[in-house]
Design a protein around this motif. Structure first.
Motif, mmCIF file in Angstrom:
data_model
loop_
_atom_site.group_PDB
_atom_site.id
_atom_site.type_symbol
_atom_site.label_atom_id
_atom_site.label_comp_id
_atom_site.label_asym_id
_atom_site.label_seq_id
_atom_site.Cartn_x
_atom_site.Cartn_y
_atom_site.Cartn_z
ATOM 1 N N VAL A 1 0.840 -1.207 0.000
ATOM 2 C CA VAL A 1 0.000 0.000 0.000
ATOM 3 C C VAL A 1 0.876 1.258 0.000
ATOM 4 C CG1 VAL A 1 -1.710 1.304 1.330
ATOM 5 C CG2 VAL A 1 -1.916 -1.175 1.131
ATOM 6 N N THR A 2 1.841 1.324 0.918
ATOM 7 C CA THR A 2 2.681 2.534 0.980
ATOM 8 C C THR A 2 3.541 2.631 -0.287
ATOM 9 O OG1 THR A 2 4.309 1.285 2.256
ATOM 10 C CG2 THR A 2 2.811 2.671 3.511
ATOM 11 N N GLY A 3 3.980 1.476 -0.819
ATOM 12 C CA GLY A 3 4.804 1.475 -2.032
ATOM 13 C C GLY A 3 4.014 2.021 -3.213
ATOM 14 N N ALA A 4 2.742 1.616 -3.336
ATOM 15 C CA ALA A 4 1.917 2.109 -4.452
ATOM 16 C C ALA A 4 1.759 3.626 -4.337
ATOM 17 C CB ALA A 4 0.567 1.419 -4.441
ATOM 18 N N LEU A 5 1.564 4.116 -3.111
ATOM 19 C CA LEU A 5 1.412 5.574 -2.933
ATOM 20 C C LEU A 5 2.716 6.296 -3.275
ATOM 21 C CD1 LEU A 5 -0.717 5.623 0.346
ATOM 22 C CD2 LEU A 5 -1.463 6.174 -1.982
ATOM 23 N N LEU A 6 3.841 5.711 -2.865
ATOM 24 C CA LEU A 6 5.138 6.344 -3.172
ATOM 25 C C LEU A 6 5.373 6.403 -4.689
ATOM 26 C CD1 LEU A 6 7.412 4.752 -0.419
ATOM 27 C CD2 LEU A 6 6.861 7.168 -0.656
ATOM 28 N N MET A 7 4.829 5.428 -5.403
ATOM 29 C CA MET A 7 5.039 5.402 -6.866
ATOM 30 C C MET A 7 4.434 6.608 -7.566
ATOM 31 S SD MET A 7 4.502 1.408 -7.816
ATOM 32 C CE MET A 7 4.500 1.622 -9.581
ATOM 33 N N VAL B 1 5.472 17.143 -0.072
ATOM 34 C CA VAL B 1 4.305 16.246 -0.201
ATOM 35 C C VAL B 1 3.678 16.025 1.180
ATOM 36 C CG1 VAL B 1 3.575 13.919 -0.860
ATOM 37 C CG2 VAL B 1 5.367 15.073 -2.169
ATOM 38 N N ALA B 2 2.349 16.224 1.247
ATOM 39 C CA ALA B 2 1.674 16.029 2.537
ATOM 40 C C ALA B 2 1.874 14.589 3.012
ATOM 41 C CB ALA B 2 0.189 16.334 2.384
ATOM 42 N N PHE B 3 2.334 14.430 4.233
ATOM 43 C CA PHE B 3 2.608 13.118 4.847
ATOM 44 C C PHE B 3 3.649 12.301 4.064
ATOM 45 C CE2 PHE B 3 -1.785 14.053 6.189
ATOM 46 C CZ PHE B 3 -1.564 14.099 7.562
ATOM 47 N N GLY B 4 4.375 12.961 3.158
ATOM 48 C CA GLY B 4 5.341 12.250 2.311
ATOM 49 C C GLY B 4 6.404 11.555 3.138
ATOM 50 N N ILE B 5 6.924 12.278 4.110
ATOM 51 C CA ILE B 5 8.010 11.698 4.917
ATOM 52 C C ILE B 5 7.487 10.511 5.733
ATOM 53 C CG2 ILE B 5 7.737 13.289 6.888
ATOM 54 C CD1 ILE B 5 10.889 13.215 6.903
ATOM 55 N N MET C 1 7.199 4.781 6.832
ATOM 56 C CA MET C 1 6.444 3.515 6.996
ATOM 57 C C MET C 1 6.995 2.455 6.059
ATOM 58 S SD MET C 1 2.448 4.476 7.406
ATOM 59 C CE MET C 1 1.928 2.796 7.662
ATOM 60 N N HIS C 2 7.265 2.870 4.818
ATOM 61 C CA HIS C 2 7.740 1.904 3.824
ATOM 62 C C HIS C 2 9.114 1.364 4.237
ATOM 63 C CE1 HIS C 2 7.241 0.067 -0.109
ATOM 64 N NE2 HIS C 2 8.522 0.301 -0.354
ATOM 65 N N ARG C 3 9.979 2.260 4.671
ATOM 66 C CA ARG C 3 11.346 1.845 4.999
ATOM 67 C C ARG C 3 11.366 0.931 6.227
ATOM 68 N NH1 ARG C 3 17.114 2.839 4.117
ATOM 69 N NH2 ARG C 3 16.415 3.951 2.271
ATOM 70 N N TRP C 4 10.636 1.321 7.300
ATOM 71 C CA TRP C 4 10.705 0.523 8.538
ATOM 72 C C TRP C 4 9.982 -0.814 8.368
ATOM 73 C CZ3 TRP C 4 14.743 2.541 9.730
ATOM 74 C CH2 TRP C 4 14.934 3.886 10.002
ATOM 75 N N ALA C 5 8.894 -0.799 7.591
ATOM 76 C CA ALA C 5 8.188 -2.073 7.362
ATOM 77 C C ALA C 5 9.088 -3.030 6.574
ATOM 78 C CB ALA C 5 6.878 -1.841 6.613
ATOM 79 N N ALA C 6 9.907 -2.476 5.649
ATOM 80 C CA ALA C 6 10.797 -3.339 4.854
ATOM 81 C C ALA C 6 11.856 -3.979 5.746
ATOM 82 C CB ALA C 6 11.452 -2.519 3.748
#
Ligand code: HEM
Length: 438
Positions: free
Chosen positions: A73-79, A100-104, A109-114
């Motif tokens: 989910v977070t990856g699709a949004l980052l794309m 970007v709003a909430f970009g960081i 989320m993407h980095r720590w979940a990985a």
């Protein structure tokens, strides 16, 4: 009130076309809801009580799955923001951080979940081994698991390059040079990965495609087979005594409804039945669906629970805890972003991602053995484990006495790898010299 509205909706023509059962009020309804819903039917209608005990799995397989969902989910949004170009990627990272709003937050989320997924999948493998859950009939599911572990590593590794900062560039330079140490095809494999002789635009594009499309599809396919096999192998592994106590010889716990309204049969869970010493056969009759006294085989207690609500509630709880954990960490810790890539200035030492630092440490002793020989042997042994160790002892029990030797060997393997990783992470400084972190 919402419950009544929901029931009214479910009973309407549109509701019935979507959900075959409304909010279930009886055990029969709950069972039918479980087998007729797309998501829920992945589960059996009933599971063994042992499956629901936290200490059986510590929820590690589920957490791995939930982390993968969070990552998707977070990856699709980052794309929506990311561009896999050496001239734009880093700026897009800065945009995520600044405009970007909430970009960081999304990136965190993407980095720590990985990172968490790599660690949790490894721990899940340890739990499966230490409970002897790879033994027949689960050998093939273990093999699929080993591939899931490798794909998880590779997914995380390909994502590492995308921010195109110094950390990313040099970590991937080191990581891919390890692949280059392989005999015969080493150079070709490295070239195939990078699309060039060094890390540059071609590598960024290849890593991007692997990271957002190829590997997630492979992981989804493998995970689907993994879950299907768990059911077909008779649910989670458990000690044979548990089946004797519950009168379930097949070890299935895999109850299927054969068309509505109310006939229930026990599926024999094929291979599971073949592998277990048969005691008495468990049987379900029409009575199994009504509340109150059940027909039992002899006077043995029924240790199976309806998946709805017991299993689903537990799964929801693990999901909420996983999401909350990642949200919380992402709130307090930002994903690192170093200087933009400077190919003239390698950091000293240039380190691979943490989960490959064990390899990098071994490479510092021998490029071939550390980077290729030993890891290949480790993977081959992992793949062969269930075919070498087939004795049906200690299955479903943590640290069973009968499994002292395999468990000790596995613990040595796990601890040595973790220690090497810790050394590479904290005890190596400039020129890969030994340093004290204190
Ligand atoms: C993306 C990675 C993975 C996901 C999402 C995943 C998911 C799961 C889930 C949800 C379960 C059932 C509940 C549990 O044990 O917590 C399970 C069981 C199992 N997993 Fe995995 N798994 C993954 C990787 C692995 C790995 C790396 C191995 C071993 C090398 C493995 C081997 C098994 C086996 C043999 C079972 C059946 C265990 C039993 O019967 O007790 N899995 N997995």
């Amino acid at each position: 009130m919402p419950k009544r509205l929901w029931n009214l909706f479910c009973r309407s023509r549109i509701g019935r076309s979507i959900f075959r059962v409304g909010l279930p009020a009886s055990s029969l309804d709950r069972m039918r809801a479980a087998v007729s819903s797309f998501v829920l039917h992945i589960h059996p209608a009933k599971v063994h009580a042992r499956t629901l005990k936290f200490s059986t799995t510590f929820g590690l397989g589920l957490i791995s799955l939930y982390l993968f969902i969070i990552l998707s989910v977070t990856g699709a949004l980052l794309m929506f923001y990311y561009v896999p170009s050496t001239t734009q990627a880093y700026d897009r990272m800065l945009d995520l951080r600044g405009t970007v709003a909430f970009g960081i937050f999304l990136r965190n989320m993407h980095r720590w979940a990985a990172h968490a997924m790599v660690a949790v999948v490894f721990l899940h493998m340890c739990r499966v081994f230490l409970t002897g859950a790879y033994k027949p009939p689960r050998e093939f599911n273990w093999v699929i698991g080993v591939f899931l572990l490798l794909v998880t590593f590779f997914l995380s590794f390909t994502g590492y390059l995308l921010p195109w900062d110094q950390l990313a560039f040099w970590a991937i330079t080191v990581g891919t040079s390890i692949a280059g140490y392989a005999p015969v095809f080493g150079k070709e494999v490295k070239f195939l990965l990078l699309g060039d002789s060094t890390v540059g635009q071609e590598a960024l594009l290849r890593f991007y495609v692997l990271h957002v499309a190829v590997l997630p599809i492979v992981l989804t396919m493998l995970a689907t087979i993994h879950f299907w096999r768990i059911r077909k192998d008779g649910g989670l592994a458990r000690p044979a005594e548990e089946d004797a106590a519950s009168g379930d010889a097949s070890g299935a716990g895999d109850v299927a409804i054969v068309s509505a309204p109310a006939v229930v049969i026990a599926t024999s869970a094929g291979a599971a039945a073949a592998a277990r010493p048969l005691a008495e056969k468990r049987q379900y009759g029409i009575q199994g669906l009504v509340r109150g006294q059940l027909t039992k085989v002899g006077s043995l207690s029924d240790r199976f629970r309806f998946s709805w609500p017991d299993l689903f509630q537990a799964e929801l709880l693990v999901f909420v805890i996983t999401v909350a954990g990642i949200l919380l960490v992402s709130l307090f810790f930002n994903a690192p972003l170093e200087e933009p890539v400077n190919v003239m200035h390698p950091p000293n030492p240039a380190k691979a991602p943490w989960y490959f630092l064990g390899l990098q440490e071994m490479v510092s002793y021998s490029a071939f053995w550390g980077g290729v020989g030993i890891p290949t042997i480790e993977v081959l042994i992992l793949l062969l484990v269930p075919y070498l160790d087939r004795k049906q002892v200690g299955v479903g029990k943590w640290f069973a006495k009968e499994r002292l030797l395999p468990n000790s060997l596995f613990m040595t393997f796990a601890v040595v790898n973790v220690v090497l990783m810790v050394i590479g992470t904290f005890f190596r400084g400039a020129n890969w010299e030994f340093v004290s972190p204190w």
